[in-house]
Scaffold this motif. Structure first.
Motif, mmCIF file in Angstrom:
data_model
loop_
_atom_site.group_PDB
_atom_site.id
_atom_site.type_symbol
_atom_site.label_atom_id
_atom_site.label_comp_id
_atom_site.label_asym_id
_atom_site.label_seq_id
_atom_site.Cartn_x
_atom_site.Cartn_y
_atom_site.Cartn_z
ATOM 1 N N ARG A 13 0.825 -1.207 0.000
ATOM 2 C CA ARG A 13 0.000 0.000 0.000
ATOM 3 C C ARG A 13 0.855 1.251 0.000
ATOM 4 O O ARG A 13 1.936 1.309 0.583
ATOM 5 C CB ARG A 13 -0.986 0.017 1.176
ATOM 6 N N THR A 14 0.363 2.235 -0.722
ATOM 7 C CA THR A 14 1.007 3.543 -0.808
ATOM 8 C C THR A 14 0.213 4.536 0.040
ATOM 9 O O THR A 14 -0.916 4.240 0.464
ATOM 10 C CB THR A 14 1.021 4.034 -2.264
ATOM 11 N N GLU A 18 -1.343 6.994 -1.034
ATOM 12 C CA GLU A 18 -2.586 7.230 -1.785
ATOM 13 C C GLU A 18 -3.602 6.114 -1.529
ATOM 14 O O GLU A 18 -4.805 6.360 -1.412
ATOM 15 C CB GLU A 18 -2.294 7.344 -3.279
ATOM 16 N N ASP A 19 -3.104 4.883 -1.433
ATOM 17 C CA ASP A 19 -3.991 3.756 -1.132
ATOM 18 C C ASP A 19 -4.614 3.903 0.246
ATOM 19 O O ASP A 19 -5.803 3.627 0.438
ATOM 20 C CB ASP A 19 -3.221 2.432 -1.197
ATOM 21 N N VAL A 20 -3.810 4.313 1.202
ATOM 22 C CA VAL A 20 -4.308 4.487 2.577
ATOM 23 C C VAL A 20 -5.418 5.538 2.600
ATOM 24 O O VAL A 20 -6.451 5.354 3.260
ATOM 25 C CB VAL A 20 -3.156 4.887 3.520
ATOM 26 N N THR A 21 -5.216 6.615 1.865
ATOM 27 C CA THR A 21 -6.241 7.654 1.782
ATOM 28 C C THR A 21 -7.516 7.105 1.154
ATOM 29 O O THR A 21 -8.629 7.380 1.631
ATOM 30 C CB THR A 21 -5.721 8.845 0.958
ATOM 31 N N ALA A 22 -7.359 6.326 0.077
ATOM 32 C CA ALA A 22 -8.516 5.744 -0.611
ATOM 33 C C ALA A 22 -9.261 4.760 0.284
ATOM 34 O O ALA A 22 -10.498 4.723 0.293
ATOM 35 C CB ALA A 22 -8.066 5.052 -1.895
ATOM 36 N N LEU A 23 -8.522 3.981 1.059
ATOM 37 C CA LEU A 23 -9.151 3.023 1.970
ATOM 38 C C LEU A 23 -9.940 3.731 3.063
ATOM 39 O O LEU A 23 -11.059 3.329 3.406
ATOM 40 C CB LEU A 23 -8.088 2.118 2.597
ATOM 41 N N SER A 24 -9.357 4.786 3.604
ATOM 42 C CA SER A 24 -10.045 5.540 4.657
ATOM 43 C C SER A 24 -11.333 6.169 4.109
ATOM 44 O O SER A 24 -12.381 6.139 4.762
ATOM 45 C CB SER A 24 -9.115 6.626 5.200
ATOM 46 N N ALA A 25 -11.246 6.691 2.892
ATOM 47 C CA ALA A 25 -12.427 7.309 2.273
ATOM 48 C C ALA A 25 -13.495 6.258 1.989
ATOM 49 O O ALA A 25 -14.697 6.509 2.175
ATOM 50 C CB ALA A 25 -12.023 8.024 0.985
ATOM 51 N N ALA A 36 -7.242 -3.071 -5.043
ATOM 52 C CA ALA A 36 -6.443 -2.122 -5.827
ATOM 53 C C ALA A 36 -5.110 -1.842 -5.149
ATOM 54 O O ALA A 36 -4.087 -1.637 -5.822
ATOM 55 C CB ALA A 36 -7.225 -0.830 -6.027
ATOM 56 N N ALA A 37 -5.104 -1.851 -3.812
ATOM 57 C CA ALA A 37 -3.870 -1.573 -3.070
ATOM 58 C C ALA A 37 -2.849 -2.692 -3.196
ATOM 59 O O ALA A 37 -1.677 -2.518 -2.851
ATOM 60 C CB ALA A 37 -4.190 -1.328 -1.594
ATOM 61 N N LEU A 42 -9.795 -4.443 9.086
ATOM 62 C CA LEU A 42 -9.128 -4.737 7.811
ATOM 63 C C LEU A 42 -8.363 -3.521 7.312
ATOM 64 O O LEU A 42 -7.179 -3.625 6.939
ATOM 65 C CB LEU A 42 -10.177 -5.160 6.778
ATOM 66 N N VAL A 43 -9.023 -2.369 7.309
ATOM 67 C CA VAL A 43 -8.357 -1.143 6.841
ATOM 68 C C VAL A 43 -7.161 -0.818 7.724
ATOM 69 O O VAL A 43 -6.086 -0.436 7.239
ATOM 70 C CB VAL A 43 -9.357 0.029 6.801
ATOM 71 N N ARG A 44 -7.304 -1.003 9.031
ATOM 72 C CA ARG A 44 -6.202 -0.724 9.950
ATOM 73 C C ARG A 44 -5.018 -1.652 9.678
ATOM 74 O O ARG A 44 -3.865 -1.212 9.653
ATOM 75 C CB ARG A 44 -6.670 -0.879 11.393
ATOM 76 N N ALA A 45 -5.297 -2.935 9.445
ATOM 77 C CA ALA A 45 -4.218 -3.892 9.212
ATOM 78 C C ALA A 45 -3.473 -3.577 7.917
ATOM 79 O O ALA A 45 -2.234 -3.653 7.868
ATOM 80 C CB ALA A 45 -4.782 -5.314 9.159
ATOM 81 N N VAL A 46 -4.217 -3.238 6.875
ATOM 82 C CA VAL A 46 -3.563 -2.880 5.604
ATOM 83 C C VAL A 46 -2.742 -1.617 5.794
ATOM 84 O O VAL A 46 -1.593 -1.533 5.347
ATOM 85 C CB VAL A 46 -4.610 -2.701 4.483
#
Length: 230
Positions: A114-115, A117-124, A153-154, A199-203
């Motif tokens: 994950r980048t 940008e991916d982290v931002t997308a996951l949070s959104a 995608a991540a 899940l989002v936290r782990a990624v």
């Protein structure tokens, strides 16, 4: 039996269907050489170019094969279904079993790759899922699938992304029906928020094992509900 002239439009689809019926009905067995384009065009009442396109469609379906200088021959009497068609015909529980195999590995890869940008997308996507809990089941399922798509995608693997994209339509229908049947959101409109948050936290934290384990448990729980329903 005579082929019979086709109606004006759409000519290629109608011509292909008439030819397909002759093959699947046994009029032209495997190994048979089809009549030439001129003969078929005359019987169908269309131009040779229409016949050519119809034969190309049948070749794509695995029913015929052209041989250079020899003509077009029947090679099968049952069409080969493409992947999207097979998914539409499959039981949602079968699709879900494959989804687990694909997505759990994708979650592990996402945690490693994950980048920002991916982290931002996951949070959104997680926020959007929560917001969708105020809507109907269809809107909630769409938001849920969008979050899972963000995880895939991540992983930055285009094959995994494409596979998930193929699964999504079949999953959407089955999940909307499941929510309605079992009333999962009756007492908790944002059902599954804790596992999706984990899940989002782990990624985000880069913990591949936890990401895979959380997602596997969540998907297997849903699969169990699908199997009980069927």
């Amino acid at each position: 039996m005579p082929l019979g002239a086709v109606r004006p439009s759409p000519l290629v689809e109608q011509a292909a269907e008439r030819l397909r019926a002759q093959i699947t009905g046994g009029h032209w067995p495997v190994g048979t050489k089809l009549p030439g384009e001129t003969t078929l065009a005359a019987e169908l009442g269309v131009g040779r170019s229409t016949v050519r396109e119809a034969l190309r469609a049948l070749a794509g379906a695995g029913l015929v094969r052209p041989r250079q200088g020899a003509g077009v021959f029947v090679i099968a009497t049952e069409a080969v279904e493409d992947w999207p068609t097979r998914l539409r015909r499959a039981a949602v529980s079968d699709v879900y079993e494959v989804r687990i195999l694909v997505e759990v590995q994708a979650a592990r890869l996402a945690a490693r790759r994950r980048t920002p940008e991916d982290v931002t997308a996951l949070s959104a996507a997680l926020d959007a899922r929560r917001a969708a809990s105020a809507g109907d089941d269809a809107a909630f399922v769409d938001a849920d699938i969008a979050l899972h798509a963000a995880v895939v995608a991540a992983a930055h693997n285009p094959v995994l992304t494409d596979l998930f994209g193929e699964f999504a339509p079949a999953l959407r229908e089955g999940l909307i029906e499941l929510l309605d049947l079992v009333g999962m959101r009756a007492h908790d409109p944002n059902t599954g928020d804790d596992t999706h948050t984990a899940l989002v936290r782990a990624v985000t934290d880069g913990d591949a094992e936890v990401a895979g384990a959380v997602l596997q448990e969540e998907l297997e729980d849903t699969l169990a509900l699908l199997l009980r329903r069927s």
